[in-house]
Design a protein around this motif. Structure first.
Motif, PDB file in Angstrom:
ATOM      1  N   MET A   1       8.407   0.592   8.675  1.00 17.91           N
ATOM      2  CA  MET A   1       8.345   2.008   8.383  1.00 17.91           C
ATOM      3  C   MET A   1       8.369   2.815   9.687  1.00 17.91           C
ATOM      4  SD  MET A   1       8.369   4.131   6.012  1.00 17.91           S
ATOM      5  CE  MET A   1       7.521   4.345   4.506  1.00 17.91           C
ATOM      6  N   LEU A   2       7.622   2.352  10.668  1.00 23.45           N
ATOM      7  CA  LEU A   2       7.603   3.045  11.954  1.00 23.45           C
ATOM      8  C   LEU A   2       8.995   3.045  12.588  1.00 23.45           C
ATOM      9  CD1 LEU A   2       5.996   4.504  14.115  1.00 23.45           C
ATOM     10  CD2 LEU A   2       5.396   2.285  15.084  1.00 23.45           C
ATOM     11  N   ALA A   3       9.717   1.936  12.455  1.00 22.79           N
ATOM     12  CA  ALA A   3      11.070   1.860  13.010  1.00 22.79           C
ATOM     13  C   ALA A   3      12.008   2.857  12.331  1.00 22.79           C
ATOM     14  CB  ALA A   3      11.614   0.443  12.876  1.00 22.79           C
ATOM     15  N   VAL A   4      11.852   3.017  11.028  1.00 22.21           N
ATOM     16  CA  VAL A   4      12.689   3.973  10.287  1.00 22.21           C
ATOM     17  C   VAL A   4      12.394   5.397  10.751  1.00 22.21           C
ATOM     18  CG1 VAL A   4      13.121   4.964   8.000  1.00 22.21           C
ATOM     19  CG2 VAL A   4      12.993   2.491   8.275  1.00 22.21           C
ATOM     20  N   VAL A   5      11.112   5.739  10.867  1.00 26.96           N
ATOM     21  CA  VAL A   5      10.730   7.084  11.307  1.00 26.96           C
ATOM     22  C   VAL A   5      11.199   7.323  12.737  1.00 26.96           C
ATOM     23  CG1 VAL A   5       8.750   8.581  11.829  1.00 26.96           C
ATOM     24  CG2 VAL A   5       8.803   7.271   9.703  1.00 26.96           C
ATOM     25  N   ALA A   6      11.011   6.338  13.610  1.00 25.09           N
ATOM     26  CA  ALA A   6      11.444   6.480  15.003  1.00 25.09           C
ATOM     27  C   ALA A   6      12.965   6.607  15.079  1.00 25.09           C
ATOM     28  CB  ALA A   6      10.958   5.291  15.831  1.00 25.09           C
ATOM     29  N   GLY A   7      13.673   5.829  14.270  1.00 21.55           N
ATOM     30  CA  GLY A   7      15.132   5.911  14.255  1.00 21.55           C
ATOM     31  C   GLY A   7      15.611   7.277  13.779  1.00 21.55           C
TER      32      GLY A   7
END
Length: 121
Positions: free
Chosen positions: A1-7
């Motif tokens: 989830m963090l990767a999606v938000v950061a992306g």
């Protein structure tokens, strides 16, 4: 989830939502000509990724002040998931949800009034 938000934030940092043609228009705005509570959020995130905090606040004040709450809830969720425990309601009391909903509706109405022009994106 963090990767999606950061992306997503990274993409918004690179592709300016202030330039027409990069993102679709808000459907509510396109149909009615009025701002929804989320209008200006992409420009808010773009401004934040460039360190322009005051501009970000001006783009969508409600979303801006909600970001710390969302971060807190995400951390609680991640910690509970890591520990293998269910996430307890904690801060999400029914009366708080009602208050936030009322604030959101009032924000939605006021930002579309001539007196609330400062809240428009």
């Amino acid at each position: 989830m963090l990767a999606v938000v950061a992306g997503a934030a990274g993409y918004l940092a690179v592709v300016d939502p202030n330039q027409p043609g990069h993102y679709p228009t808000c459907p509510f705005y396109a149909i009615t000509g009025y701002y929804c509570p989320g209008c200006g959020s992409l420009r808010m995130i773009h401004a934040l990724t460039h360190g322009h905090v005051a501009e970000a606040f001006g783009r969508n004040a409600l979303a801006f002040v909600t970001l710390p709450l969302l971060a807190y809830l995400w951390v609680r969720w991640a910690v509970a998931l890591r520990r293998g425990r269910p996430l307890r309601a904690g801060i999400l009391r029914p009366w708080l949800i009602i208050i936030f909903s009322v604030v959101g509706i009032v924000f939605w109405i006021v930002r579309n009034l001539p007196a609330g022009h400062a809240l428009a994106p």
